[in-house]
Design an enzyme around this catalytic site. Structure first.
Site, PDB file in Angstrom:
ATOM      1  CD  GLU A   1      87.047  87.874  74.352  1.00  0.00           C
ATOM      2  OE1 GLU A   1      86.621  89.069  73.767  1.00  0.00           O
ATOM      3  OE2 GLU A   1      86.382  87.275  74.928  1.00  0.00           O
TER       4      GLU A   1
ATOM      5  CB  THR B   1      86.615  92.789  79.844  1.00  0.00           C
ATOM      6  OG1 THR B   1      85.519  92.641  79.286  1.00  0.00           O
ATOM      7  CG2 THR B   1      87.345  91.498  80.419  1.00  0.00           C
TER       8      THR B   1
HETATM    9  N1  HSE Z   1      86.583  85.381  82.159  1.00  0.00           N
HETATM   10  C1  HSE Z   1      86.734  86.678  81.831  1.00  0.00           C
HETATM   11  C2  HSE Z   1      86.696  87.644  82.941  1.00  0.00           C
HETATM   12  C3  HSE Z   1      85.426  86.872  80.874  1.00  0.00           C
HETATM   13  O1  HSE Z   1      85.871  87.304  83.959  1.00  0.00           O
HETATM   14  O2  HSE Z   1      87.391  88.635  82.916  1.00  0.00           O
HETATM   15  C4  HSE Z   1      84.970  88.436  80.252  1.00  0.00           C
HETATM   16  O3  HSE Z   1      85.681  88.504  79.058  1.00  0.00           O
END
Ligand code: HSE
Length: 310
Positions: free
Chosen positions: A130, A183
């Site tokens: 990830e 992201t």
């Molecule tokens: N918690 C993460 C974000 C999830 O909101 O950036 C996305 O991978």
């Protein structure tokens, strides 16, 4: 050596769940990747097939490969693994595409090795993959995929995952507008500091949502699904977000927010009928625009990863 292989379903997931940025997540049922993992005489990890989307075959550049290597280096078996990825979750969709790849490989390898690792250890290996995709290690998509249902990441170091109960009538509706949000970019636009006032609202919402899940209190779920910290910034990246949210709530959704880092939008509803009405309402918004979209209605998947064939 007799070859042994396993085919698995690695589900899509919704991270954050409005108030729980980087800590809360839940698992979906109707969408996910499929992966086949095969033991090989030759040592090492090789990705031999990728269908669905154009992703790197080189093990160290592929999230499923990186997480697989993390587990492999720890387990040190005297054989290797081949990975086939049948990618169904579009990368950059906000429903845990990279996390499904990263988690699927380690879940399947653990099965073929005779389950030496527990779910928290698998989450730890998957976080390495990830991190390749998002630039940082966070587990709020990985944990619900591996544990199933709702999860809360209590801490990253040491990694501690809490499994939360799932009220029986809870359904998710997802709309995925066909735009891409990275992201890393969606994280970079967030403020480094927040006001005490917003912090108080947000941690009250997280606490009450957790309580509502434990007591199957749907009205309290409704009052807890509010995000005063992240959504005001990220919603600007998603065209028509405010309209979709308004329509979903008007159709009976308990709450509606950004799924992970977007662009997907999720809603939670009591009962499948309401979840389907919410789906129609969400579709109606994007149907009037140039933006293509996909929708999904799913029961919360309390099982998580599934073995399709062994
Ligand atoms: N918690 C993460 C974000 C999830 O909101 O950036 C996305 O991978």
């Amino acid at each position: 050596m007799i070859k042994k292989e396993i085919k698995i379903f690695s589900p899509a997931t919704v991270a954050n769940v409005s108030c729980g940025y980087d800590v809360l997540g839940f698992c979906l049922d109707t969408i996910g990747d499929e992966m086949t993992i095969r033991k090989t005489d030759k040592k090492g990890i090789v990705i031999t097939k990728i269908e669905g989307y154009d992703l790197p075959f080189e093990t160290i550049k592929n999230v499923a490969g990186v997480s697989a290597l993390a587990l492999y280096d720890d387990a040190k078996p005297d054989y290797g693994f081949e990975i086939e990825i049948f990618k169904k979750i579009k990368p950059g969709s906000g429903i845990g595409s990279s996390s499904a790849s990263a988690s699927g490989s380690v879940f399947a390898m653990n099965e073929l090795l005779g389950r030496p690792y527990n779910k928290t250890q698998l989450t730890n290996f998957a976080m390495k993959g990830e991190a390749l995709a998002s630039g940082c290690e966070h587990a709020d998509n990985i944990a619900p995929g591996i544990f199933g249902g709702f999860t809360l990441v209590k801490s990253i170091s040491p990694l501690q995952i809490l499994q939360l109960p799932t009220p029986p009538d809870l359904y998710a509706t997802i709309i995925h507008p066909q735009i891409e949000i990275k992201t890393s970019e969606a994280r970079s636009i967030l403020p480094k500091e927040i006001s005490l006032k917003n912090a108080i609202t947000q941690w009250a919402n997280v606490g009450s949502l957790v309580h509502a899940l434990h007591t199957s209190d749907y009205e309290l779920i409704r009052r807890s699904l509010e995000d005063v910290i992240v959504e005001p910034f990220r919603s600007q990246l998603i065209p028509y977000f405010a309209n979709v949210k308004k329509m979903a709530l008007n159709s009976g959704a308990l709450g509606c927010g950004i799924s992970g880092s977007g662009p997907s939008i999720f809603a939670l509803s009591k009962g499948i009928e309401t979840a389907k009405e919410v789906e129609s309402a969400m579709k109606a918004v994007y149907s009037q625009t140039e933006i293509g979209f996909h929708t999904y209605v799913s029961k919360i998947n309390v099982e998580g990863m599934k073995i399709i064939q062994k």
